[in-house]
Design a protein around this motif. Structure first.
Motif, PDB file in Angstrom:
ATOM      1  N   THR A  34       0.828  -1.220   0.024  1.00  0.00           N
ATOM      2  CA  THR A  34      -0.037   0.014   0.066  1.00  0.00           C
ATOM      3  C   THR A  34       0.785   1.153   0.053  1.00  0.00           C
ATOM      4  N   GLY A  35       2.318   1.075  -0.069  1.00  0.00           N
ATOM      5  CA  GLY A  35       3.094   2.205   0.014  1.00  0.00           C
ATOM      6  C   GLY A  35       3.094   2.944   1.261  1.00  0.00           C
ATOM      7  N   THR A  36       2.668   2.434   2.253  1.00  0.00           N
ATOM      8  CA  THR A  36       2.682   3.052   3.768  1.00  0.00           C
ATOM      9  C   THR A  36       3.931   2.790   4.222  1.00  0.00           C
ATOM     10  N   SER A  37       4.243   3.358   5.804  1.00  0.00           N
ATOM     11  CA  SER A  37       4.898   2.871   6.755  1.00  0.00           C
ATOM     12  C   SER A  37       4.338   2.973   8.070  1.00  0.00           C
ATOM     13  N   THR A  76      -5.618  -2.084  -4.159  1.00  0.00           N
ATOM     14  CA  THR A  76      -4.554  -3.044  -4.616  1.00  0.00           C
ATOM     15  C   THR A  76      -4.873  -4.412  -4.742  1.00  0.00           C
ATOM     16  N   HIS A  94      10.962   6.273  -4.883  1.00  0.00           N
ATOM     17  CA  HIS A  94      10.383   5.670  -3.574  1.00  0.00           C
ATOM     18  C   HIS A  94      10.282   6.748  -2.741  1.00  0.00           C
ATOM     19  N   ARG A 146       7.836   9.004  -3.734  1.00  0.00           N
ATOM     20  CA  ARG A 146       6.555   8.006  -3.928  1.00  0.00           C
ATOM     21  C   ARG A 146       5.922   8.426  -5.220  1.00  0.00           C
ATOM     22  N   VAL A 152       5.025  -0.768  -6.943  1.00  0.00           N
ATOM     23  CA  VAL A 152       4.593  -0.722  -5.756  1.00  0.00           C
ATOM     24  C   VAL A 152       4.485  -2.385  -5.431  1.00  0.00           C
ATOM     25  N   SER A 200      15.371  -2.373  -2.814  1.00  0.00           N
ATOM     26  CA  SER A 200      14.226  -1.863  -1.756  1.00  0.00           C
ATOM     27  C   SER A 200      14.721  -2.026  -0.223  1.00  0.00           C
TER      28      SER A 200
END
Ligand SMILES: Nc1ncnc2c1ncn2[C@@H]1O[C@H](COP(=O)(O)OP(=O)(O)OP(=O)(O)O)[C@@H](O)[C@H]1O
Ligand SMILES: [Mg+2]
Length: 815
Positions: free
Chosen positions: A554-557, A608, A650, A653, A660, A698
């Motif tokens: 989801t491209g979050t952290s 996603t 990255h 974003r 991703v 990555s």
């Protein structure tokens, strides 16, 4: 002739003249690719070792034939399924026996100084033995008290040498082998394995204190004829050869003494190092250096006398308009240098050293060719080799422990300092690879076929990293190499999990020919199996990897509300007995009522899930069977940014959604591979990542690789990383943790980084070599940090070659 050993006990040899010699085995240093400072260190060590030698010593370096029986013993796995192994063992053995494999063995023999007035006297029985024409052992053995005394003396010498050289006492059988091998030199099939490696070859030889009487008599029984017989085919007019007839047949030997050497040379790489040169000949060359240390005081007096004599010769040319001959000037300079060195190093002895080289053949014509080739090899460095007429037998005997220093040995004495002889590198040779393992290739640094063995499981077994790095330009042969290794690891009873990103399914194509059970898992697309981390993993890993996968997808952290919500939702699902990844969306929906982060996460995750690639993790299909011996994740659909883009984009974003998700799937596969390879510490397992730059790019992929490499050793597992450029590893942290390293052809600009990776200095020669390397040719640094240039052998069978092949134009095995 009588061989100079009348009694052998352990590593001790009693010579007919009553002297006693101790024989040690030295593991040769892998020399050619050592960096400058390592060469200097080795020089210091060798010099120090030469300083402690007693009144007479001999370094013996033998290029021994390796029988196919011995080679197959080293190649065969200790454990594992023998039926799998049989597939490759047969062809490997056949190939090796056709190529006549060799290995170089080093021995150091030292005459033990006499202890007290009686000890040096000839032993009873030796006088009678000396009369006999044929070699034999005495009727009266040496008493055990004498053996114990000499063993103690030899032990003391060993303790002095041990800190300086990788040395151990030779076994009685090895000592016998030296004599027996000398008389068989040149025979096409010496059929004499080094004992210890192949038990039972020398029936009388036992490791400790064994008296190898019957075997030595039988094996070293020979008739020698200086200059040969009138009926010898192609007999040269000069007759400078030795005819040796044994039960095994007739062979001819030529013995050459080093007669001229340059007056000056620099170390390293400046014309010294004349002893490892013998290893580069295209045929086996044995050599020995006999040396007698002369006390510094005595040597200084003798040098003074020589200087005076030379000075008086100079006087003869006074008034001659042509001046002093150049040779005389050089000799004056050399003696001046010797005197300066002797007085500057009062503890350094002078060595009277004679270097002898020996070649053999079953045909005299071939022998002459070998002699000519050897002379030409040495002539390039201004070394002269003389082949004395009538002195062949004398030189032959001088190459054996126990023989006294007589003419013609004394005729070829060079007065050297320990420093000078150390620069000859008596313990340096070409060699790389593990003591046992698959037959990977051969060492190109040696002139003869020197097999390179590689055991992927060797690193963990000696507490070193088994994780491997192989780097090379496009088409340089790295995948072909690693497929060879995959096949051997499976045949040896191991497991391999590979990620195959290629559209052609390079590694999936290997499955039908791989030993054991194989399973190919199609990643993405219309994959029927799924790899849901909540169903595949258990314990802490179950939550950790699921969270890692979802945050990546989801491209979050975890530092953000979305990431936190995801983590919480995963924990909730994981607490249920049959929780699945798809349930996370539902849990997020429930949480969304009070948590805006959960709502955002739910929306992203729903999006996603629409991707076909996501089905691989979120699907409800059957979970992939992960218990196969060879497990391939075929993932051609992964869309991955290159390293630079990945790092740059990255952060910003700006990666495409499929990029991703691809990174997340990759992470998941890497995590599964880790799980699979760590599951059974009794069985070696490897996780293979070809084109590994996409993983190292990555952060998550990198940390998975790091984890796998760090913990691999303890789990009897390894990570195999294959990529184009060593810089693909990112920084040195990953590189430092790798064990075996291979670098194949590299563009000139990339060569220094590749050389750095294998610990080789980026000299012009090394860069040229990497830039011009052909397919399958590489520099290999083994787990013991020995480096050698090797050629990876083609696949053992046609079927395997076809499966390894990636060249679109070549479906067939190369001629
Ligand atoms: N040891 C070898 N013996 C014989 N042929 C070889 C050997 N190594 C490589 N080749 C030949 O070179 C071709 C290319 O090798 P390989 O597939 O290993 O390249 P690569 O380095 O992996 O390239 P890329 O980076 O493009 O994947 C092979 O298909 C084979 O024909
Ligand atoms: Mg490749």
């Amino acid at each position: 002739m009588r061989l100079p050993a009348r009694f052998i006990a352990g590593n001790l040899v009693w010579a007919p003249d009553g002297s006693v010699w101790a024989v040690f085995r030295v593991e040769p240093f892998s020399y050619p690719w050592l960096p400058h400072h390592e060469k200097l260190r080795l020089h210091r060590q060798t010099r120090a070792a030469l300083r402690v030698l007693p009144s007479e010593a001999l370094v013996l370096s033998l290029c021994a034939a390796l029988s196919s029986r011995e080679l197959s013993r080293r190649v065969a796995p200790r454990e594992g399924d023998p039926t799998r192994w049989a597939e490759v063992a047969g062809p490997a053995e056949r190939m090796a026996s056709e190529l006549r494999p060799t290995e170089r063995l080093s021995f150091l023999a030292a005459k033990l100084d006499a202890l007290g007035p009686r000890a040096g006297a000839p032993l009873l029985g030796s006088a009678a033995a000396a009369v006999g024409e044929s070699f034999g052992l005495p009727r009266r053995p040496v008493g055990s008290a004498e053996v114990a005394r000499k063993a103690e003396q030899a032990g003391h010498l060993l303790s002095l040498l041990q800190g300086l050289l990788p040395i151990r006492p030779a076994t009685a059988a090895e000592v016998c082998w030296i004599y027996a091998g000398a008389v068989r030199r040149g025979l096409a099939d010496p059929a004499l394995d080094l004992p210890g490696s192949c038990p039972g070859t020398l029936p009388g030889g036992r490791a400790n204190g064994a008296v190898a009487r019957p075997s030595l008599v039988a094996l070293a029984d020979a008739v020698f004829k200086e200059g040969g017989l009138a009926g010898d085919p192609d007999r040269p007019a000069h007759r400078r050869y030795l005819r040796v007839e044994t039960e095994a047949g007739v062979a001819y030997q030529a013995l050459l003494a080093l007669s001229d050497m340059p007056h000056r040379y620099h170390f390293p790489g400046g014309g010294g190092e004349w002893l490892p040169t013998a290893d580069t000949a295209g045929f086996p060359v044995d050599w020995c250096v006999r040396m007698r240390p002369i006390a510094n005081r005595v040597a200084q007096a003798s040098a003074r006398r020589q200087a005076r004599q030379l000075q008086s010769q100079v006087g003869e040319y006074d008034g001659d308009p042509a001046g002093t001959p150049p040779g005389l000037t050089e000799a004056m300079e050399a003696i001046h240098d010797l005197r300066a060195q002797l007085s500057a190093n009062p503890t350094d002895a002078e060595l009277q050293a004679t270097t002898i080289l020996a070649v053999g053949s079953e045909a005299l014509g071939d022998l002459e060719e070998k002699v000519a080739a050897l002379r030409a090899l040495y002539a390039t460095g201004e070394y002269g080799l003389h082949r004395p007429i009538g002195g062949q037998l004398g030189l032959f005997a001088a190459m054996l422990p126990g023989s006294p220093s007589r003419p013609p040995v004394r005729d070829y004495v060079h007065h050297l300092l320990c420093r000078d002889l150390a620069a000859g590198m008596p313990f340096g040779a070409a060699g790389v690879g593990d003591p046992q393992g698959m037959l990977l290739g051969y060492c190109v640094d040696a002139g003869t076929f020197r097999p390179v063995l590689f055991d992927p499981a060797y690193g963990p077994s000696v507490n070193r990293s088994g994780s491997l790095g192989a780097f090379g330009a496009l088409g340089s042969g790295k995948s072909y190499f690693v497929k060879n290794v995959v096949h051997a690891a499976l045949a040896r009873g191991g497991r391999v999990a590979a990620l195959d990103r290629s559209a052609t399914g390079e590694y999936a194509r290997l499955a039908p020919v791989a030993p054991g059970r194989s399973q190919v898992v199609a990643v993405g697309g219309d994959s029927s199996v799924c790899l849901d981390p909540l169903r595949v993993f258990s314990g802490e890993a179950r939550v950790g990897i699921s969270v890692g996968f979802l945050t990546l997808a989801t491209g979050t952290s975890l530092g953000e509300p979305q990431g936190l919500a995801l983590s919480e939702a995963v924990r909730t699902v994981a607490s249920r007995r049959a929780g699945r990844l798809a349930d996370v969306v539902d849990v997020l929906e429930e949480m969304a009522v009070t948590d805006p982060g959960a709502e955002a996460a739910r929306r992203t995750l729903r999006e996603t899930c629409r991707s076909p690639l996501a089905r691989f993790a979120f699907g409800s299909g059957e979970v992939a069977a992960l218990d196969a011996d060879y497990l391939v994740f075929h993932a051609p659909g992964l869309s991955l940014p290159d390293r630079e883009t990945a790092l740059r984009e990255h952060l910003a974003r700006r990666l495409l959604p499929e990029q991703v998700l691809s990174q997340a799937v990759l992470y998941l596969v890497a995590a599964v591979a880790r799980q699979v390879t760590f599951s059974d510490p009794d069985r070696f397992a490897a996780a293979l990542f070809d084109e590994a730059w996409y993983l190292t790019a990555s952060l998550q992929g990198r940390s998975l690789l790091l984890d796998g490499i760090r913990d691999g050793r303890k789990h009897n597992a390894a990570v195999w990383i294959v990529s184009q450029h060593p810089n693909d590893l990112g920084d040195d942290e990953l590189a430092h943790l790798l064990g075996p390293r291979f670098v194949f052809r590299q563009a000139r600009a990339a060569a220094p980084a590749a050389l750095h990776f294998v610990g080789v200095e980026p000299t012009e020669r090394a860069v040229d070599l990497l830039a011009g390397a052909t397919e399958g040719s590489c520099l290999f640094r083994d787990v013991q940090d020995r480096v050698g240039r090797i050629q990876v052998l083609p696949a053992m069978t046609e079927e395997l070659h076809t499966a390894f092949e990636t060249n679109p134009a070549a479906g067939r095995r190369p001629a």
